[in-house]
Design an enzyme around this catalytic site. Structure first.
Site, PDB file in Angstrom:
ATOM      1  N   ARG A  44       0.806  -1.232   0.000  1.00  0.00           N
ATOM      2  CA  ARG A  44       0.000   0.000   0.000  1.00  0.00           C
ATOM      3  C   ARG A  44       0.835   1.276   0.000  1.00  0.00           C
ATOM      4  O   ARG A  44       0.360   2.331   0.395  1.00  0.00           O
ATOM      5  CB  ARG A  44      -0.978   0.022   1.181  1.00  0.00           C
ATOM      6  CG  ARG A  44      -1.926  -1.161   1.172  1.00  0.00           C
ATOM      7  CD  ARG A  44      -3.102  -0.948   2.111  1.00  0.00           C
ATOM      8  NE  ARG A  44      -3.799  -2.223   2.273  1.00  0.00           N
ATOM      9  CZ  ARG A  44      -3.528  -3.083   3.242  1.00  0.00           C
ATOM     10  NH1 ARG A  44      -2.605  -2.817   4.133  1.00  0.00           N
ATOM     11  NH2 ARG A  44      -4.194  -4.215   3.311  1.00  0.00           N
ATOM     12  N   LYS A  56       2.157  10.932 -11.931  1.00  0.00           N
ATOM     13  CA  LYS A  56       1.291   9.945 -12.587  1.00  0.00           C
ATOM     14  C   LYS A  56       2.055   8.647 -12.785  1.00  0.00           C
ATOM     15  O   LYS A  56       3.164   8.638 -13.311  1.00  0.00           O
ATOM     16  CB  LYS A  56       0.853  10.450 -13.951  1.00  0.00           C
ATOM     17  CG  LYS A  56      -0.240  11.487 -13.912  1.00  0.00           C
ATOM     18  CD  LYS A  56      -0.717  11.690 -15.337  1.00  0.00           C
ATOM     19  CE  LYS A  56      -1.790  12.734 -15.430  1.00  0.00           C
ATOM     20  NZ  LYS A  56      -2.263  12.852 -16.829  1.00  0.00           N
ATOM     21  N   GLU A  65       7.464  17.059 -26.309  1.00  0.00           N
ATOM     22  CA  GLU A  65       6.920  17.518 -25.025  1.00  0.00           C
ATOM     23  C   GLU A  65       7.558  18.836 -24.596  1.00  0.00           C
ATOM     24  O   GLU A  65       6.911  19.689 -23.983  1.00  0.00           O
ATOM     25  CB  GLU A  65       7.099  16.453 -23.933  1.00  0.00           C
ATOM     26  CG  GLU A  65       6.335  15.154 -24.194  1.00  0.00           C
ATOM     27  CD  GLU A  65       4.856  15.184 -23.780  1.00  0.00           C
ATOM     28  OE1 GLU A  65       4.393  16.184 -23.210  1.00  0.00           O
ATOM     29  OE2 GLU A  65       4.166  14.182 -24.062  1.00  0.00           O
ATOM     30  N   LYS A  68       5.888  22.504 -16.097  1.00  0.00           N
ATOM     31  CA  LYS A  68       4.968  21.458 -15.669  1.00  0.00           C
ATOM     32  C   LYS A  68       4.731  21.514 -14.158  1.00  0.00           C
ATOM     33  O   LYS A  68       3.608  21.311 -13.687  1.00  0.00           O
ATOM     34  CB  LYS A  68       5.483  20.071 -16.075  1.00  0.00           C
ATOM     35  CG  LYS A  68       4.485  18.970 -15.727  1.00  0.00           C
ATOM     36  CD  LYS A  68       4.725  17.665 -16.436  1.00  0.00           C
ATOM     37  CE  LYS A  68       3.615  16.676 -16.067  1.00  0.00           C
ATOM     38  NZ  LYS A  68       3.844  15.340 -16.661  1.00  0.00           N
ATOM     39  N   GLU A 106      -5.425  16.586 -11.303  1.00  0.00           N
ATOM     40  CA  GLU A 106      -5.964  16.715 -12.650  1.00  0.00           C
ATOM     41  C   GLU A 106      -7.453  17.037 -12.659  1.00  0.00           C
ATOM     42  O   GLU A 106      -8.226  16.429 -13.398  1.00  0.00           O
ATOM     43  CB  GLU A 106      -5.694  15.426 -13.460  1.00  0.00           C
ATOM     44  CG  GLU A 106      -5.663  15.678 -14.942  1.00  0.00           C
ATOM     45  CD  GLU A 106      -5.109  14.499 -15.724  1.00  0.00           C
ATOM     46  OE1 GLU A 106      -5.129  13.371 -15.223  1.00  0.00           O
ATOM     47  OE2 GLU A 106      -4.631  14.727 -16.845  1.00  0.00           O
ATOM     48  N   ARG A 160      -4.534  21.254 -15.155  1.00  0.00           N
ATOM     49  CA  ARG A 160      -3.587  20.253 -15.600  1.00  0.00           C
ATOM     50  C   ARG A 160      -3.949  19.652 -16.956  1.00  0.00           C
ATOM     51  O   ARG A 160      -3.085  19.154 -17.665  1.00  0.00           O
ATOM     52  CB  ARG A 160      -3.505  19.139 -14.536  1.00  0.00           C
ATOM     53  CG  ARG A 160      -2.385  18.197 -14.765  1.00  0.00           C
ATOM     54  CD  ARG A 160      -2.065  17.426 -13.500  1.00  0.00           C
ATOM     55  NE  ARG A 160      -1.163  16.345 -13.818  1.00  0.00           N
ATOM     56  CZ  ARG A 160      -0.531  15.609 -12.929  1.00  0.00           C
ATOM     57  NH1 ARG A 160      -0.706  15.845 -11.642  1.00  0.00           N
ATOM     58  NH2 ARG A 160       0.275  14.656 -13.301  1.00  0.00           N
ATOM     59  N   ASN A 189      -2.339  18.145 -21.815  1.00  0.00           N
ATOM     60  CA  ASN A 189      -2.702  17.127 -22.798  1.00  0.00           C
ATOM     61  C   ASN A 189      -2.799  17.673 -24.213  1.00  0.00           C
ATOM     62  O   ASN A 189      -3.341  17.015 -25.095  1.00  0.00           O
ATOM     63  CB  ASN A 189      -4.015  16.461 -22.392  1.00  0.00           C
ATOM     64  CG  ASN A 189      -3.842  15.642 -21.124  1.00  0.00           C
ATOM     65  OD1 ASN A 189      -2.857  14.925 -20.973  1.00  0.00           O
ATOM     66  ND2 ASN A 189      -4.782  15.777 -20.206  1.00  0.00           N
ATOM     67  N   HIS A 219      -2.557  15.348 -27.102  1.00  0.00           N
ATOM     68  CA  HIS A 219      -2.588  13.979 -26.580  1.00  0.00           C
ATOM     69  C   HIS A 219      -3.819  13.183 -27.002  1.00  0.00           C
ATOM     70  O   HIS A 219      -3.768  11.969 -27.100  1.00  0.00           O
ATOM     71  CB  HIS A 219      -2.473  13.978 -25.054  1.00  0.00           C
ATOM     72  CG  HIS A 219      -1.068  14.183 -24.566  1.00  0.00           C
ATOM     73  ND1 HIS A 219      -0.331  15.317 -24.857  1.00  0.00           N
ATOM     74  CD2 HIS A 219      -0.246  13.391 -23.835  1.00  0.00           C
ATOM     75  CE1 HIS A 219       0.862  15.222 -24.304  1.00  0.00           C
ATOM     76  NE2 HIS A 219       0.950  14.060 -23.668  1.00  0.00           N
ATOM     77  N   HIS A 253      -3.087   9.898 -28.633  1.00  0.00           N
ATOM     78  CA  HIS A 253      -3.493   8.576 -28.131  1.00  0.00           C
ATOM     79  C   HIS A 253      -4.168   7.771 -29.232  1.00  0.00           C
ATOM     80  O   HIS A 253      -3.978   6.565 -29.342  1.00  0.00           O
ATOM     81  CB  HIS A 253      -4.451   8.726 -26.949  1.00  0.00           C
ATOM     82  CG  HIS A 253      -3.740   8.992 -25.659  1.00  0.00           C
ATOM     83  ND1 HIS A 253      -4.414   9.368 -24.518  1.00  0.00           N
ATOM     84  CD2 HIS A 253      -2.440   8.933 -25.312  1.00  0.00           C
ATOM     85  CE1 HIS A 253      -3.548   9.536 -23.531  1.00  0.00           C
ATOM     86  NE2 HIS A 253      -2.338   9.275 -23.993  1.00  0.00           N
ATOM     87  N   HIS A 277       5.466   7.666 -28.024  1.00  0.00           N
ATOM     88  CA  HIS A 277       4.454   8.570 -27.466  1.00  0.00           C
ATOM     89  C   HIS A 277       4.714  10.019 -27.923  1.00  0.00           C
ATOM     90  O   HIS A 277       3.803  10.713 -28.374  1.00  0.00           O
ATOM     91  CB  HIS A 277       4.481   8.480 -25.936  1.00  0.00           C
ATOM     92  CG  HIS A 277       3.589   9.459 -25.245  1.00  0.00           C
ATOM     93  ND1 HIS A 277       2.209   9.369 -25.284  1.00  0.00           N
ATOM     94  CD2 HIS A 277       3.864  10.577 -24.517  1.00  0.00           C
ATOM     95  CE1 HIS A 277       1.690  10.383 -24.602  1.00  0.00           C
ATOM     96  NE2 HIS A 277       2.672  11.121 -24.127  1.00  0.00           N
TER      97      HIS A 277
END
Lengths: 369, 369
Positions: free
Chosen positions: A121, A143, A185, A227, A237, A241, A245, A248, A252, A265
């Protein structure tokens, strides 16, 4: 060696952490003050291990350093590979006080971060990103996650590292395609939030492509700082935030169409940002000159200018509908209001979107929207 | 019907949530105010679904209610079964705004909670525990997770629910063994922190075994209140919370030896608490009268009085060494300083531990420590 050592703090209250950026850090920079217990587990892959595993071990003097070497590639960003980390941790009886260390690119970083978030955990972790993309992107934001056959990064956690160590020397072993993917990026930060940085990039792009150290340190520092500002305002997010993207949603769709790992990516994001600029122009949000500057700097980073062969507008629409940034099914896109100013909008004109998709698809046989 | 409706707030700052306890709530209590989006996914198992899935659906008027039915049993508390939840969420395009609902016992609760913690890096969840053990244990604390072949609950997250709904009527369909297992955790709260509650339990145990509603509501309320106090002081298990593990180190060893699911968790904890009381007496921490009261109330809940047949002291030592509560390999145990007052200690006398182990093992062929 360390003329251009820079340090940046990501401000997240009691989860704040530093990013240390410079040359020649792997093998000499002492990370042991960031390790609370006596044990460390370095997670890396079979490509990075022969290059940097021994120097990474040397960053933890006085600690018991264990390591696990994963197969390399986005297609291994799955539960089975993640479980190799848990297997090793349990076989070697790592307790809750162990620290995980991600040594590699974004895939290693995301998987190690999620392993750290979930092992017993939650245990601490440290990032040593070795690709430009991971240095400017995954270094900040917390993330972590793995892919699911039905979607990228669908399973994961927010988990902040103790420290991030960026050694620009590790970029010298990267293929040029990976440098370009990282620059996508870097350019994104200029486009969404920092017009001055965009102008700097237009001046320095040749040095960056040539891996000039001071230019790299500056670009990485400014990207992480940008960032970090965004993430500090919106860690989970909920709002701002989302501008990170840019490109993106299109990207994606490209990555999914091409099959994970066939397009990098950053390559998909590069093309996706060109598409976002194109649509921003069509929706009357930016000028033709702005669009041309945006597309021009992306091209100068040697990023692909068209969607993959065989991909048509319908493929985009189908694949964009499952994008996880969609709120309850409506299409939300990040577009440019001007250079250096991105917004998230649901006011997407479907005819104009179709025109943009057709403009970037060599195959336009899809049904009209 | 609702004479004895009780409500308790678990105080965790912006993660605070209510526990609603009463009779006849499934099918009538409106949980829709706790759902932010329009969609809900109920996660349950093949035993609970025929009994309560339809009434659980009725708790979400005006919401789109999806459901996934897992196989029943601790042996399914693994990645493969967890992935059935992710599959269904993605197949049915659940967004970040969906709410997961755990309908079942601890296994369903732990897996659903971990799925909620990890799906798209975190979505809200609601718990409707249907076993006594999950009502008094998993309802409070936010621990979620799955098992790994090398250890229980080794992969998971802390993730707090929006609300917990406890319907005592759901206990009427439970086998008596499960009631006893739940009572082990109820007794634990008395032993570690609340001597008055222990005395109440000594008076009311017969009513509890007979499933008297007001007695059950009171026992569940006081158990949850006790755990909530501890968790509020130590959400991430840094200190005080460890006392909740009374009997658990011995218990985990028993569960692992017996094979997951052959002993119920609460049964193993029951025997483990007898062992802890036995060792506390041997270490001069409690009186023989205290030990006898502790063991007596556990026996009255019809819990097993010996370790599994064939288990010897060496099995305990071997299995306890990988317990995740151990810090860097040293043995930490929760023992009793008096009835109603537990402490965590590393001052374990190995000779006395051996005597306790021998006292509870019918097979004492293990090598001396």
């Amino acid at each position: 060696m360390r003329d251009s050592l820079r340090e940046l703090k990501v401000e997240l209250g009691d989860r704040s952490y530093p990013i240390v950026i410079g040359q020649g850090l792997l093998g000499s920079y002492d990370l042991s003050p960031y390790v609370r217990g006596s044990k460390v587990m370095i997670v890396t892959n079979e490509t990075v291990a022969p290059l940097y595993l021994e120097s990474a071990r040397a960053c933890f003097p006085g600690k018991q350093v264990d390591a696990v070497v994963l197969p390399d590639g986005e297609k291994y960003k799955d539960w089975q590979t993640l479980n190799l980390i848990f297997d090793r941790l349990l076989e070697n009886r790592h307790s809750r006080k162990t620290t995980l260390v991600a040594l590699g690119g974004g895939v290693v970083g995301d998987m190690t971060g999620f392993a750290a978030a979930s092992y017993q955990r939650g245990v601490p972790f440290i990032q040593i990103p070795t690709t430009l993309l991971s240095q400017v992107d995954s270094s900040v934001g917390g993330k972590t996650g793995i892919n699911h056959p039905l979607g990228k990064n669908m399973i994961g956690a927010f988990h902040q590292p103790e420290v991030v160590l960026v050694d620009t020397d590790s970029l010298r072993t990267l293929p040029p395609r990976e440098i370009s993917a990282g620059l996508a990026e870097v350019i994104k930060y200029g486009l969404i939030r920092d017009k001055d940085f965009l102008a700097w990039l237009e001046r320095e792009m040749t040095l960056l492509i040539d891996l000039d150290t001071p230019a790299l340190v500056e670009a990485i520092y400014r990207s992480c700082a940008c960032k970090a500002e965004v993430v500090a305002q919106d860690e989970r997010e909920g709002g701002l935030r989302a501008i990170l993207n840019l490109g993106h949603t299109f990207g994606h769709a490209i990555e999914t169409f091409a099959g994970y790992g066939n397009w990098l990516h950053g390559e998909a994001v590069g093309t996706g940002m060109m598409m976002a600029a194109d649509l921003s122009l069509r929706q009357g949000m930016i000028t033709e000159e702005d669009r041309a500057r945006a597309v021009g700097i992306i091209k100068r980073a040697h990023l692909p200018e068209l969607a993959p062969a065989g991909m048509n507008p319908d493929d985009f629409l189908r694949l964009m509908a499952v994008d996880k940034k969609n709120v309850d099914g409506s299409l939300r896109l990040v577009l440019l209001r001007s250079l250096g100013d991105a917004i998230v909008t649901e006011a997407v004109d479907m005819q104009k979107l179709d025109a943009t998709l057709r403009n970037f698809c060599s195959d336009t046989t899809g049904v009209e929207v």
